[in-house]
Design an enzyme around this catalytic site. Structure first.
Site, short mmCIF file in Angstrom:
data_model
loop_
_atom_site.label_atom_id
_atom_site.label_comp_id
_atom_site.label_asym_id
_atom_site.label_seq_id
_atom_site.Cartn_x
_atom_site.Cartn_y
_atom_site.Cartn_z
N ASP A 151 29.88 41.70 42.65
CA ASP A 151 29.87 42.97 41.94
C ASP A 151 31.12 43.13 41.06
O ASP A 151 32.14 42.48 41.27
CB ASP A 151 29.84 44.14 42.93
CG ASP A 151 28.49 44.33 43.58
OD1 ASP A 151 27.65 43.43 43.47
OD2 ASP A 151 28.29 45.38 44.22
N ASP A 152 31.01 44.06 40.11
CA ASP A 152 32.12 44.67 39.37
C ASP A 152 32.66 43.84 38.21
O ASP A 152 33.56 44.28 37.51
CB ASP A 152 33.29 45.03 40.29
CG ASP A 152 32.97 46.20 41.20
OD1 ASP A 152 31.83 46.70 41.14
OD2 ASP A 152 33.85 46.61 41.98
N HIS A 202 24.90 46.79 37.27
CA HIS A 202 25.76 47.56 38.19
C HIS A 202 26.24 48.86 37.54
O HIS A 202 27.30 49.37 37.89
CB HIS A 202 26.95 46.70 38.62
CG HIS A 202 27.59 47.15 39.90
ND1 HIS A 202 26.89 47.57 41.01
CD2 HIS A 202 28.90 47.22 40.26
CE1 HIS A 202 27.72 47.87 41.98
NE2 HIS A 202 28.96 47.69 41.55
N HIS A 206 30.10 52.80 36.89
CA HIS A 206 30.31 52.69 38.33
C HIS A 206 30.51 54.04 39.04
O HIS A 206 31.47 54.24 39.78
CB HIS A 206 31.52 51.78 38.62
CG HIS A 206 31.51 51.18 40.00
ND1 HIS A 206 31.94 51.86 41.12
CD2 HIS A 206 31.14 49.95 40.43
CE1 HIS A 206 31.84 51.08 42.19
NE2 HIS A 206 31.35 49.91 41.78
N TYR A 244 28.73 51.69 45.15
CA TYR A 244 28.92 52.25 46.49
C TYR A 244 27.66 52.18 47.34
O TYR A 244 27.57 52.78 48.41
CB TYR A 244 29.42 53.71 46.42
CG TYR A 244 30.54 53.95 45.46
CD1 TYR A 244 31.85 53.64 45.79
CD2 TYR A 244 30.29 54.48 44.19
CE1 TYR A 244 32.88 53.85 44.89
CE2 TYR A 244 31.31 54.69 43.28
CZ TYR A 244 32.61 54.38 43.64
OH TYR A 244 33.63 54.59 42.75
N HIS A 308 32.98 40.79 45.77
CA HIS A 308 33.43 41.27 44.46
C HIS A 308 34.23 40.22 43.72
O HIS A 308 35.06 39.51 44.31
CB HIS A 308 34.29 42.52 44.62
CG HIS A 308 33.55 43.68 45.21
ND1 HIS A 308 33.34 43.82 46.57
CD2 HIS A 308 32.95 44.74 44.63
CE1 HIS A 308 32.65 44.92 46.81
NE2 HIS A 308 32.40 45.49 45.65
#
Length: 383
Positions: A151-152, A202, A206, A244, A308
């Protein structure tokens, strides 16, 4: 995570994913069917249509001003949404496909809460933050399989990860943040063009998605999908992971009914995103202990570990655990390749031909797949 911390993180574009409760005690919502993929003739294909493959359309080069033009630079702007997205949302709502659930609220970055009378684990709300699972969402991998995803990204820390993956001939799914793609186009190009990895959504900035209005949800998902589409030769993402892990029946319905997306959560979480926080919730040593427990333990269900590409420390946590994935015989599969379907809604993978579908074309699907473009499945992946 405090509200101030969240604001600072967004300001620097290093947007963090949050901690999800342990998956073992989740509540399952059984109102929906067990099929967790969407139809190839879904109306989403019309929302991003640019013309048939081979029609001479050339997308702007990634990283150029022409490429980024028209996209909101920071917030997921709802005032400039394409009418096709808004029309699709209104049509789904008028057809009763978008549940009328109120927005949640989050105070100081804490888990969202709903107004009185709305139970987060009820079939009506079914909040994934409250560990309520709706059939159709992805939480687990098949037995013996570890679904690889991060992620991210893309971010500077991604470079080390991409080099490691390439050197070990591994492919993963990247749940990318839209604004990060704008800021780090070279890392995006490495993931998609060089490593030929799978790209998923994603959101644009965020946020806690259940705190957003229908239009805001539309913008967070839509802008990210459009940028990925324009940056991958017209591919339409098939999967998204809510930041989240925060989704509910309303949010997942917008993702599915408007954009054709499958929602992905996870069943294990290392808290690796906090390693670069001023006050980490974990340590590299603790993460290794957790990884050892999971990777040497039972293989049913398979593993979907939240990881991540956020910092050098979070990337190193994966690299340090990788030998155990190999030595313990786990089938390592890019998360988007878990099922027998395509990675994207209109293409088998990141190297195959791209098809464009039209609304109502029930026969629409990715092109016939030649053996040279076949992707690994849970039963054919490397051990």
């Amino acid at each position: 995570m405090s509200r101030l911390s969240a604001i600072l993180l967004l300001a620097t574009s290093a947007v963090y994913a949050s901690v999800a409760p342990a998956h073992e005690s989740h509540t399952e919502n059984t109102r929906l069917g067990s099929r967790w993929y969407h139809d190839d003739d879904h109306p989403v294909h019309a929302l991003f249509k640019r013309g048939p493959v081979g029609d001479g359309i050339i997308y702007p080069a990634i990283g150029t001003l022409e490429w980024s033009a028209g996209f909101p630079p920071a917030t997921a702007d709802t005032t400039m949404l394409p009418q096709a997205w808004v029309g699709a949302l209104n049509a789904a709502a008028n057809a009763g496909k978008i549940p009328d659930i109120p927005q949640s609220t989050s105070t100081n970055g804490l888990d969202p809460v709903y107004p009185p009378g709305y139970d987060p684990i009820s079939p009506t709300v079914c909040s994934s933050t409250a560990k309520c699972v709706t059939p159709g969402d992805v939480w687990d991998a098949p037995p013996g399989v570890i679904a690889l995803s991060f992620d991210d990204g893309p971010l500077p820390a991604s470079d080390q990860l991409y080099q490691f993956l390439a050197s070990h001939s591994e492919h993963v799914t990247h749940f990318f943040i839209g604004t990060n793609i704008l800021l780090y186009p070279e890392q995006f190009k490495t993931a998609f063009e060089t490593n030929q990895d799978d790209i998923a959504v994603h959101t644009w900035t965020h946020p806690y998605m259940t705190t957003k209005s229908n239009l805001e949800v539309l913008a967070e998902i839509g802008w990210t999908m459009e940028l990925i589409h324009n940056s991958t030769g017209g591919r339409i993402p098939k999967y998204w992971r809510p930041p989240y892990g925060d989704s509910d029946m309303r949010v997942r319905a917008i993702a599915k009914e408007v954009f054709g997306l499958t929602t992905v959560i996870w069943n294990q979480d290392t808290d690796d995103w906090t390693l670069s926080e001023p006050v980490p919730l974990t340590t590299p040593e603790k993460i290794q202990q957790q990884m050892t427990q999971w990777l040497t333990g039972p293989k049913t269900p398979g593993l979907v570990i939240l990881e991540h590409e956020l910092s050098d420390l979070s990337v190193k946590s994966f690299i340090d655990a990788y030998p155990m994935m190999v030595s313990n015989g786990w089938n390592r599969v890019s998360l988007a390749q878990l099922d027998a379907g395509s990675v994207y809604q209109n293409a088998w993978n990141s190297t195959s031909q791209v098809n464009l579908a039209k609304v109502g074309d029930l026969a629409a699907k990715p092109p016939a797949r030649a053996s040279t473009t076949a992707k690994p499945t849970a039963t054919t992946a490397k051990r």
